[in-house]
Design a protein around this motif. Structure first.
Motif, PDB file in Angstrom:
ATOM      1  N   MET A  87       0.940  -1.303  -0.128  1.00 34.18           N
ATOM      2  CA  MET A  87       0.042   0.106  -0.002  1.00 34.18           C
ATOM      3  C   MET A  87       0.916   1.377   0.082  1.00 34.18           C
ATOM      4  N   GLU A  88       0.570   2.271  -0.961  1.00 37.60           N
ATOM      5  CA  GLU A  88       1.348   3.578  -0.745  1.00 37.60           C
ATOM      6  C   GLU A  88       1.346   4.168   0.394  1.00 37.60           C
ATOM      7  N   LYS A  89       2.451   4.818   0.875  1.00 45.05           N
ATOM      8  CA  LYS A  89       2.598   5.368   1.968  1.00 45.05           C
ATOM      9  C   LYS A  89       2.749   6.848   1.864  1.00 45.05           C
ATOM     10  N   ILE A  90       2.052   7.760   2.885  1.00 43.31           N
ATOM     11  CA  ILE A  90       1.963   9.033   2.575  1.00 43.31           C
ATOM     12  C   ILE A  90       2.905   9.964   3.529  1.00 43.31           C
ATOM     13  N   LYS A  91       3.661  10.799   2.840  1.00 42.27           N
ATOM     14  CA  LYS A  91       4.652  11.432   3.345  1.00 42.27           C
ATOM     15  C   LYS A  91       4.286  12.618   4.349  1.00 42.27           C
ATOM     16  N   ILE A  92       5.191  12.720   5.399  1.00 43.16           N
ATOM     17  CA  ILE A  92       4.835  14.037   6.098  1.00 43.16           C
ATOM     18  C   ILE A  92       6.224  14.641   6.108  1.00 43.16           C
ATOM     19  N   GLU A  93       6.126  15.681   5.853  1.00 47.86           N
ATOM     20  CA  GLU A  93       7.593  16.611   5.543  1.00 47.86           C
ATOM     21  C   GLU A  93       7.877  16.913   7.152  1.00 47.86           C
ATOM     22  N   LYS A  94       9.203  17.038   7.339  1.00 46.10           N
ATOM     23  CA  LYS A  94       9.818  17.234   8.603  1.00 46.10           C
ATOM     24  C   LYS A  94      10.105  18.867   8.842  1.00 46.10           C
ATOM     25  N   ASN A  95      10.127  19.219  10.007  1.00 42.35           N
ATOM     26  CA  ASN A  95      10.269  20.517  10.659  1.00 42.35           C
ATOM     27  C   ASN A  95       9.142  21.495  10.132  1.00 42.35           C
ATOM     28  N   THR A  96       8.031  21.234  10.219  1.00 40.35           N
ATOM     29  CA  THR A  96       6.908  21.916   9.851  1.00 40.35           C
ATOM     30  C   THR A  96       5.910  21.944  10.980  1.00 40.35           C
ATOM     31  N   VAL A  97       5.054  22.716  11.040  1.00 38.30           N
ATOM     32  CA  VAL A  97       3.879  22.742  12.369  1.00 38.30           C
ATOM     33  C   VAL A  97       3.132  21.315  12.098  1.00 38.30           C
ATOM     34  N   ASP A 127       4.729   7.714   5.531  1.00 36.48           N
ATOM     35  CA  ASP A 127       6.112   7.473   5.065  1.00 36.48           C
ATOM     36  C   ASP A 127       6.998   8.740   5.828  1.00 36.48           C
ATOM     37  N   TYR A 128       7.336   8.123   6.959  1.00 35.95           N
ATOM     38  CA  TYR A 128       8.087   9.240   8.097  1.00 35.95           C
ATOM     39  C   TYR A 128       9.126   8.598   8.686  1.00 35.95           C
ATOM     40  N   ASP A 129      10.079   8.909   9.189  1.00 34.18           N
ATOM     41  CA  ASP A 129      11.276   8.179   9.796  1.00 34.18           C
ATOM     42  C   ASP A 129      10.988   8.344  11.284  1.00 34.18           C
ATOM     43  N   PHE A 130      10.496   7.197  11.912  1.00 35.11           N
ATOM     44  CA  PHE A 130      10.023   7.055  13.131  1.00 35.11           C
ATOM     45  C   PHE A 130      11.314   6.481  13.999  1.00 35.11           C
ATOM     46  N   SER A 131      12.384   6.451  13.474  1.00 40.00           N
ATOM     47  CA  SER A 131      13.506   5.715  14.119  1.00 40.00           C
ATOM     48  C   SER A 131      13.910   6.464  15.350  1.00 40.00           C
ATOM     49  N   GLU A 132      13.945   7.769  15.380  1.00 38.99           N
ATOM     50  CA  GLU A 132      14.226   8.378  16.260  1.00 38.99           C
ATOM     51  C   GLU A 132      13.368   8.178  17.707  1.00 38.99           C
ATOM     52  N   LEU A 133      12.088   8.433  17.252  1.00 38.41           N
ATOM     53  CA  LEU A 133      10.954   7.663  18.528  1.00 38.41           C
ATOM     54  C   LEU A 133      11.124   6.691  19.066  1.00 38.41           C
ATOM     55  N   GLU A 134      11.341   5.815  17.903  1.00 36.57           N
ATOM     56  CA  GLU A 134      11.615   4.061  18.348  1.00 36.57           C
ATOM     57  C   GLU A 134      12.792   4.032  19.220  1.00 36.57           C
ATOM     58  N   LYS A 135      13.710   4.918  19.153  1.00 37.42           N
ATOM     59  CA  LYS A 135      14.912   4.598  19.792  1.00 37.42           C
ATOM     60  C   LYS A 135      14.593   4.977  21.537  1.00 37.42           C
ATOM     61  N   LYS A 136      13.690   5.990  21.373  1.00 34.34           N
ATOM     62  CA  LYS A 136      13.630   6.723  22.693  1.00 34.34           C
ATOM     63  C   LYS A 136      12.339   6.051  23.507  1.00 34.34           C
ATOM     64  N   LYS A 137      11.782   5.018  22.527  1.00 32.23           N
ATOM     65  CA  LYS A 137      10.276   4.531  23.391  1.00 32.23           C
ATOM     66  C   LYS A 137      10.455   3.784  24.539  1.00 32.23           C
ATOM     67  N   LYS A 138      11.600   3.334  25.146  1.00 38.29           N
ATOM     68  CA  LYS A 138      11.646   2.674  26.242  1.00 38.29           C
ATOM     69  C   LYS A 138      11.997   3.449  27.434  1.00 38.29           C
ATOM     70  N   SER A 139      12.483   4.772  27.117  1.00 41.88           N
ATOM     71  CA  SER A 139      12.755   5.762  28.329  1.00 41.88           C
ATOM     72  C   SER A 139      11.592   5.863  29.108  1.00 41.88           C
ATOM     73  N   PHE A 140      11.799   6.198  30.267  1.00 41.23           N
ATOM     74  CA  PHE A 140      10.984   6.711  31.309  1.00 41.23           C
ATOM     75  C   PHE A 140      10.200   7.856  30.841  1.00 41.23           C
ATOM     76  N   PHE A 141      11.031   8.841  30.571  1.00 44.49           N
ATOM     77  CA  PHE A 141      10.476  10.232  30.199  1.00 44.49           C
ATOM     78  C   PHE A 141       9.523  10.103  28.878  1.00 44.49           C
ATOM     79  N   TYR A 142      10.075   9.340  27.846  1.00 41.19           N
ATOM     80  CA  TYR A 142       9.432   9.183  26.791  1.00 41.19           C
ATOM     81  C   TYR A 142       8.134   8.642  26.952  1.00 41.19           C
ATOM     82  N   GLU A 143       8.005   7.487  27.758  1.00 38.36           N
ATOM     83  CA  GLU A 143       6.899   6.664  28.294  1.00 38.36           C
ATOM     84  C   GLU A 143       5.768   7.710  28.870  1.00 38.36           C
ATOM     85  N   PHE A 144       6.288   8.934  29.680  1.00 36.54           N
ATOM     86  CA  PHE A 144       5.748   9.672  30.336  1.00 36.54           C
ATOM     87  C   PHE A 144       4.940  10.646  29.215  1.00 36.54           C
TER      88      PHE A 144
END
Ligand code: SAM
Length: 277
Positions: A1-11, A46-63
């Motif tokens: 299925m086609e992925k939809i792009k979200i632009e970085k650094n925008t509101v 179509d968005y690079d979730f890797s940064e978020l995935e990396k932090k996923k287990k941290s307590f503050f991120y969980e918060f």
């Protein structure tokens, strides 16, 4: 299925943060919160979730994920209360991003309107099916022409989840006054933080957006004083994290609750309800 792009650094990119938070919270604390749409939506982007995935287990991120979920739960609570009195009301999601709170509150009678910038609405239309009582409006919220397309005759409840942090103080005030003028009997629900919370958020979560100076931006340190804009608006405010629910749920650590109390008291995280007389 086609992925939809979200632009970085925008509101617009900011819609990712609560969406991912709701997905994470549904996985991690399902007894407290489930968003059946969030996971499926993240997979379609179509968005690079890797940064978020990396932090996923941290307590503050969980918060952070808990913050996204609590806000939605608070708002859902207010909408359901309003619908008890006005079952045919219009529910208006201001700055909707990819949030489906309107559908989560559907009582079979209400109308649902979702508003955001045109590029966000275009992504939304590609990803989310509308039902027959639901409409999307592509518009800048500061261009009040969208109000001509929202019917409040059977009651109307507006909500803005995580949106006014990107607005100037004067923009929020003028939007609220315009709503109160047009929609007597209507209601607006939104979240805010104090100055400290806003500084912290803009310098960490959305640091790439080019907002360095928070002074003109919208924050609320003292609701009774800061939101006293008109005698025709009745304001009530509650703690964002613990004002509606006690967060006593499986998997929620007492440290989460401690942090929640700090968020409400020190950071002045709140949910406000405004009733237009
Ligand atoms: C942090 S996101 C929150 C999205 C959604 N409310 C949620 O809880 O998932 C902020 C959203 O507000 C929208 N937004 C910000 N300023 C806006 C404006 N002036 N007019 C319309 N939408 C706006 C952004 O495009 C983005 O989708």
């Amino acid at each position: 299925m086609e992925k939809i792009k979200i632009e970085k650094n925008t509101v617009q990119e900011t819609l990712i943060i609560p969406l991912y938070g709701r997905k994470m919270c549904s996985e991690r604390f399902p007894e407290l919160y489930t968003d059946i749409f969030a996971e499926r939506l993240c997979e379609r982007l179509d968005y690079d979730f890797s940064e978020l995935e990396k932090k996923k287990k941290s307590f503050f991120y969980e918060f952070g994920a808990l913050e996204a979920a609590m806000r939605q739960l608070d708002i859902i609570w207010e909408i359901k209360e309003y619908l008890k009195e006005y079952p045919k009301a219009t529910i208006v999601n201001l700055g909707c991003g990819l949030d489906e709170t309107g559908k989560a509150c559907d009582n079979g009678l209400c109308q649902i309107v979702n508003i955001d910038f045109p590029d966000v609405i275009s992504v939304r239309e590609q990803l989310i099916c509308k039902h027959e009582r639901e409409r999307n409006i592509a518009c800048d919220l500061n261009d009040y022409s969208w109000m001509d397309r929202v019917d409040g005759s059977k009651g109307v409840i507006f909500f803005a989840a995580g949106v006014f942090y990107y607005f100037k103080k004067d923009e929020v005030k003028s939007l609220v006054l315009e709503l109160s003028k047009r929609y007597s009997g209507g209601c607006l629900v939104f979240d805010s933080g104090g100055k400290l919370a806003l500084k912290l958020m803009l310098s960490t979560v959305v640091k790439n957006m080019g907002i360095d100076d928070v002074s003109g931006y919208f924050y609320v340190n003292n609701p009774a004083k800061d939101l006293h804009w008109s005698k025709n608006i009745k304001v009530s405010s509650k703690g964002y994290m613990l004002g509606y629910y006690d967060m006593k749920s499986p998997g929620i650590h007492f440290l989460h609750r401690l942090l929640a109390r700090m968020a409400d008291r020190l950071m002045k995280m709140s949910v406000h309800k405004m009733l237009f007389k």
